[in-house]
Design an enzyme around this catalytic site. Structure first.
Site, PDB file in Angstrom:
ATOM      1  N   LEU A  95      13.654  -1.104   4.593  1.00 60.45           N
ATOM      2  CA  LEU A  95      14.160  -0.842   3.030  1.00 60.45           C
ATOM      3  C   LEU A  95      14.130   0.474   2.521  1.00 60.45           C
ATOM      4  O   LEU A  95      13.117   0.863   3.303  1.00 60.45           O
ATOM      5  CB  LEU A  95      13.601  -1.793   2.256  1.00 60.45           C
ATOM      6  CG  LEU A  95      13.249  -3.044   2.564  1.00 60.45           C
ATOM      7  CD1 LEU A  95      11.951  -4.024   1.616  1.00 60.45           C
ATOM      8  CD2 LEU A  95      14.764  -4.331   2.144  1.00 60.45           C
ATOM      9  N   ASP A  96      14.924   0.821   1.956  1.00 59.39           N
ATOM     10  CA  ASP A  96      14.682   2.087   1.024  1.00 59.39           C
ATOM     11  C   ASP A  96      13.388   2.032   0.674  1.00 59.39           C
ATOM     12  O   ASP A  96      12.490   1.430  -0.218  1.00 59.39           O
ATOM     13  CB  ASP A  96      15.859   3.197   0.051  1.00 59.39           C
ATOM     14  CG  ASP A  96      17.114   2.424   0.705  1.00 59.39           C
ATOM     15  OD1 ASP A  96      17.639   2.681   2.278  1.00 59.39           O
ATOM     16  OD2 ASP A  96      18.767   2.694  -0.049  1.00 59.39           O
ATOM     17  N   LYS A  97      12.731   3.673   0.325  1.00 55.73           N
ATOM     18  CA  LYS A  97      12.131   4.021  -0.054  1.00 55.73           C
ATOM     19  C   LYS A  97      11.817   3.077  -1.370  1.00 55.73           C
ATOM     20  O   LYS A  97      10.321   2.930  -1.572  1.00 55.73           O
ATOM     21  CB  LYS A  97      11.420   5.302  -0.581  1.00 55.73           C
ATOM     22  CG  LYS A  97      10.114   5.812  -0.856  1.00 55.73           C
ATOM     23  CD  LYS A  97      10.509   7.526  -0.767  1.00 55.73           C
ATOM     24  CE  LYS A  97       9.162   8.502  -2.334  1.00 55.73           C
ATOM     25  NZ  LYS A  97       9.224   9.758  -2.756  1.00 55.73           N
ATOM     26  N   THR A  99      13.370   1.292  -2.571  1.00 53.32           N
ATOM     27  CA  THR A  99      13.524  -1.138  -2.737  1.00 53.32           C
ATOM     28  C   THR A  99      12.342  -1.385  -2.599  1.00 53.32           C
ATOM     29  O   THR A  99      11.096  -0.936  -1.458  1.00 53.32           O
ATOM     30  CB  THR A  99      14.505  -1.121  -2.252  1.00 53.32           C
ATOM     31  OG1 THR A  99      15.338  -0.504  -2.342  1.00 53.32           O
ATOM     32  CG2 THR A  99      15.249  -2.910  -1.933  1.00 53.32           C
ATOM     33  N   HIS A 214      22.320   2.708   2.013  1.00 53.68           N
ATOM     34  CA  HIS A 214      22.673   2.560   0.662  1.00 53.68           C
ATOM     35  C   HIS A 214      23.994   2.141  -0.189  1.00 53.68           C
ATOM     36  O   HIS A 214      24.070   2.844  -1.160  1.00 53.68           O
ATOM     37  CB  HIS A 214      22.906   4.264   0.107  1.00 53.68           C
ATOM     38  CG  HIS A 214      21.642   5.261   0.376  1.00 53.68           C
ATOM     39  ND1 HIS A 214      21.450   6.695   0.197  1.00 53.68           N
ATOM     40  CD2 HIS A 214      20.195   5.168   0.197  1.00 53.68           C
ATOM     41  CE1 HIS A 214      20.324   6.954   0.594  1.00 53.68           C
ATOM     42  NE2 HIS A 214      19.521   5.752   0.881  1.00 53.68           N
TER      43      HIS A 214
END
Length: 308
Positions: A95-97, A99, A214
């Site tokens: 997961l993105d930082k 999120t 993204h």
């Protein structure tokens, strides 16, 4: 003579900035403190997996300038959850930082490989919640536009993901023309539906069918013209600048436009559904409540989800 009380250390007076600092705090703590916090956020465990509610602002992998990341504390976390002899946990996806939400870790290498394959072959149903600036029209639909990474030429050159459509309108007669596919583009498909709308914002349920970097942020910002609240990277194309918010949104959030830079990204991995167990026999639904800052924003913007 009365002595004056000692002065407390200087705390930034801006509450929005204070909240932003508080959200980023886990990046600075001792790895054991981080492992403990992740353990408290475990929402499901069985002999095969451990499922965490990933906190905001915590990178999954390390890199320059990153003090703490999830990967680094997986051995400590395994010991805290089981015992000192436990094998380190394994990442199954990322997961993105910024999120938050459902994150699956496997207890063994074999389980990790099996679950990674489920993600790769699109056998995992992913549901996200996001607060968008603006209202998507129509209120429900599918965005199917390929994506590619490009360098943005500006006073501060940087890279961003962007859309690489297969069609464009002819400037002469407005006809739809198929264009040659960008060979670096990846196909990207996102289902979305509006759950609530108010204060110039919407609460969206998002289902990424593909898993491009993204993807949700770009499909919302550039595909639907409704960037995610707090997404300062994809709210503009040619510059890196804080998101510009409508007057009513600022008023409800009790913010000045100059404080908008401190708003966190409101993107949460709400539910994952995947076949677990050696034979993949039981389809398991894994859910995580959004963090308190997300709930606070929903209340302030009067995005009522009582019916959900």
């Amino acid at each position: 003579r009365r002595r004056s009380a000692p002065r407390s250390p200087q705390v930034p007076g801006d509450p929005a900035r204070r909240r932003a600092r508080h959200l980023a705090a886990l990046q600075q703590v001792h790895p054991n403190v981080l492992a403990k916090a992740l353990k408290r956020g475990a929402v499901y465990q069985d002999e095969e997996v451990v499922v965490l509610n990933k906190p905001y602002g915590l990178p999954v992998h390390g890199g320059p300038g990153i003090k703490n990341c999830i990967t680094d504390v997986l051995p400590v976390l395994a010991k805290m959850l089981v015992n000192m002899k436990a094998e380190p946990l394994h990442l199954c996806h990322r997961l993105d930082k910024e999120t938050t939400g459902v994150m699956v870790l496997a207890r063994s290498k074999e389980a990790a490989e099996r679950i990674r394959l489920l993600f790769k072959t699109r056998q995992v149903e992913k549901i996200y919640w996001a607060i968008s600036v603006g209202h998507p029209d129509p209120a429900e639909g599918v965005v199917e536009i390929p994506m590619v990474e490009k360098q943005v030429q500006s006073h501060q050159p940087h890279y961003k993901m962007t859309l690489a459509p297969n069609y464009h309108l002819s400037p002469e007669d407005g006809k739809v023309l198929k264009i040659r596919k960008n060979r670096n583009a990846e196909s990207a498909v996102t289902r979305y539906r509006v759950l609530a709308s108010s204060s110039a914002c919407s609460l969206l349920e998002l289902q990424p069918i593909t898993g491009v970097k993204h993807q949700l942020r770009v499909h919302l910002a550039y595909g639907l013209g409704c960037p995610i609240l707090g997404d300062h990277k994809y709210s503009h194309w040619s510059k890196l600048a804080p998101q510009k918010l409508p007057e009513i949104t600022l008023k409800r959030l009790k913010l000045e436009q100059s404080q908008a830079r401190h708003l966190p990204l409101h993107l949460h991995a709400y539910r994952l559904s995947l076949p677990l167990g050696a034979g993949g026999g039981k389809r398991t639904d894994l859910m995580c409540e959004p963090p308190s800052f997300f709930h606070r924003t929903l209340r302030k913007l009067e995005l009522d989800i009582a019916n959900e």
